[in-house]
Design a protein around this motif. Structure first.
Motif, PDB file in Angstrom:
ATOM      1  N   GLU A   1     -23.380 -53.200  20.196  1.00 20.57           N
ATOM      2  CA  GLU A   1     -22.301 -52.531  19.454  1.00 20.57           C
ATOM      3  C   GLU A   1     -21.713 -53.464  18.388  1.00 20.57           C
ATOM      4  O   GLU A   1     -21.446 -53.049  17.266  1.00 20.57           O
ATOM      5  CB  GLU A   1     -21.183 -52.085  20.415  1.00 20.57           C
TER       6      GLU A   1
ATOM      7  N   ASN B   1     -21.818 -52.476  14.484  1.00 18.53           N
ATOM      8  CA  ASN B   1     -20.532 -52.112  13.849  1.00 18.53           C
ATOM      9  C   ASN B   1     -20.015 -53.173  12.883  1.00 18.53           C
ATOM     10  O   ASN B   1     -19.414 -52.847  11.872  1.00 18.53           O
ATOM     11  CB  ASN B   1     -19.461 -51.856  14.910  1.00 18.53           C
ATOM     12  N   LEU B   2     -20.206 -54.439  13.229  1.00 20.48           N
ATOM     13  CA  LEU B   2     -19.638 -55.514  12.398  1.00 20.48           C
ATOM     14  C   LEU B   2     -20.600 -56.003  11.325  1.00 20.48           C
ATOM     15  O   LEU B   2     -20.204 -56.755  10.438  1.00 20.48           O
ATOM     16  CB  LEU B   2     -19.221 -56.703  13.271  1.00 20.48           C
TER      17      LEU B   2
ATOM     18  N   SER C   1      -8.833 -55.273  10.035  1.00 22.05           N
ATOM     19  CA  SER C   1      -9.935 -54.302  10.092  1.00 22.05           C
ATOM     20  C   SER C   1     -11.114 -54.870  10.889  1.00 22.05           C
ATOM     21  O   SER C   1     -11.759 -54.151  11.656  1.00 22.05           O
ATOM     22  CB  SER C   1     -10.374 -53.896   8.689  1.00 22.05           C
ATOM     23  N   TYR C   2     -11.374 -56.165  10.726  1.00 23.19           N
ATOM     24  CA  TYR C   2     -12.465 -56.788  11.492  1.00 23.19           C
ATOM     25  C   TYR C   2     -12.108 -56.818  12.981  1.00 23.19           C
ATOM     26  O   TYR C   2     -12.930 -56.510  13.846  1.00 23.19           O
ATOM     27  CB  TYR C   2     -12.724 -58.211  10.985  1.00 23.19           C
TER      28      TYR C   2
ATOM     29  N   ALA D   1     -12.511 -53.456  14.435  1.00 21.45           N
ATOM     30  CA  ALA D   1     -13.927 -53.112  14.600  1.00 21.45           C
ATOM     31  C   ALA D   1     -14.538 -53.874  15.775  1.00 21.45           C
ATOM     32  O   ALA D   1     -15.369 -53.325  16.517  1.00 21.45           O
ATOM     33  CB  ALA D   1     -14.690 -53.402  13.316  1.00 21.45           C
TER      34      ALA D   1
ATOM     35  N   LYS E   1     -13.252 -52.168  18.885  1.00 17.15           N
ATOM     36  CA  LYS E   1     -13.921 -50.874  19.035  1.00 17.15           C
ATOM     37  C   LYS E   1     -15.336 -51.075  19.607  1.00 17.15           C
ATOM     38  O   LYS E   1     -15.790 -50.310  20.462  1.00 17.15           O
ATOM     39  CB  LYS E   1     -13.999 -50.209  17.651  1.00 17.15           C
ATOM     40  N   SER E   2     -16.010 -52.120  19.129  1.00 14.07           N
ATOM     41  CA  SER E   2     -17.373 -52.408  19.592  1.00 14.07           C
ATOM     42  C   SER E   2     -17.368 -52.802  21.066  1.00 14.07           C
ATOM     43  O   SER E   2     -18.233 -52.372  21.838  1.00 14.07           O
ATOM     44  CB  SER E   2     -17.982 -53.551  18.780  1.00 14.07           C
TER      45      SER E   2
END
Ligand SMILES: [Zn+2]
Length: 267
Positions: free
Chosen positions: A199, A203-204, A247-248, A251, A254-255
């Motif tokens: 993930e 995502n990143l 934002s990073y 993310a 979220k991952s």
């Protein structure tokens, strides 16, 4: 309307019944000088929130003299945009979220960025997201405090049916090195690490340093499946500039959550 209720109890009962059935449009009230949502709500024995949402108000200060308000029937709540009553199905798997380092142990420190701060920011996001999905969560720390490695494991080992996720950012003398990696102990730990690592990479859009077995103390002392996630290198200037953005961090969180969910569904 109040007089009707006071003096004609039969009519009042009927009106109340019709209101309760939601068949009536409700009473209206024309706003007079010096009246507020609070004073009007008291007048009709309804809540301020109910009165505001029934009339599409978000800001109580925008109420104007002469405006006509619909008075909501008592006890009949108009759902607001934020659905506070939503409850996800509770999950049985407990997630122990460990923001690495903290307090006197800052972890890596490069270009004014402290690893312990980044770890905590991501961990708090992971906590919020997991709870919203119904997972019971135990946080090793929620502020900038020091917790020993054995202390962390001790917290974790109180729980059955749990997984341990330690969140970190990486650093090394070779400032060219970058990417995300995840470490684990145990068979189930390897599944969890793989799931989270996949993930993170997708995502990143970071370099994939893979997932590996590593007997880090914090992983070794915990009884449950345990992983240590390295979200990026703050010793690399490009990654550091990304890692410090919200934002990073969002993310990355979220991952991690997506990886946990995938693991939870499969094992
Ligand atoms: Zn660390």
């Amino acid at each position: 309307m109040m007089r009707v209720f006071q003096h004609q109890s039969l009519v009042a009962s009927l009106v109340a019944f019709v209101f309760a059935c939601g068949l009536s449009m409700g009473a209206t009230h024309q706003v007079k000088d010096s009246e507020t949502f609070y004073s009007i709500s008291r007048m009709y024995s309804v809540s301020v929130n109910n009165l505001m949402s029934s009339n599409g108000f978000k800001d109580p200060t925008t109420l104007k003299v002469g405006q006509k308000l619909t008075i909501p029937p008592k006890g009949l709540k108009v759902p607001s945009k934020v659905t506070r009553t939503y409850r996800p199905a509770p999950k049985s798997l407990r997630v122990i979220v460990d923001a690495g380092h903290g307090g006197r142990d800052r972890g890596a420190s490069w270009g004014g960025v402290r690893e312990s701060d980044l770890n905590l920011r991501v961990a708090r996001r992971v906590e919020v997201s997991l709870k919203a999905k119904g997972y019971p969560v135990t946080m090793i720390r929620r502020s900038d405090v020091f917790v020993s490695l054995t202390g962390r494991a001790k917290i974790a080992n109180k729980y059955r049916n749990a997984i341990y996720v330690s969140i970190h950012f990486n650093a090394t003398e070779n400032t060219g090195v970058r990417g995300a990696e995840t470490f684990y102990v145990g068979k189930k730990g390897s599944y969890l690490a793989k799931s989270i690592q996949n993930e993170l990479v997708s995502n990143l859009k970071v370099r994939n340093r893979g997932y590996q077995y590593r007997r880090y103390s914090v992983l070794r002392y915990t009884a449950c499946p345990a992983v240590l996630v390295e979200c990026g290198f703050i010793s690399n200037s490009y990654e550091r500039s990304r890692c410090k953005t919200s934002s990073y961090q969002a993310a990355a969180a979220k991952s991690i959550v997506a990886g946990i969910e995938r693991y939870d569904r499969a094992y």
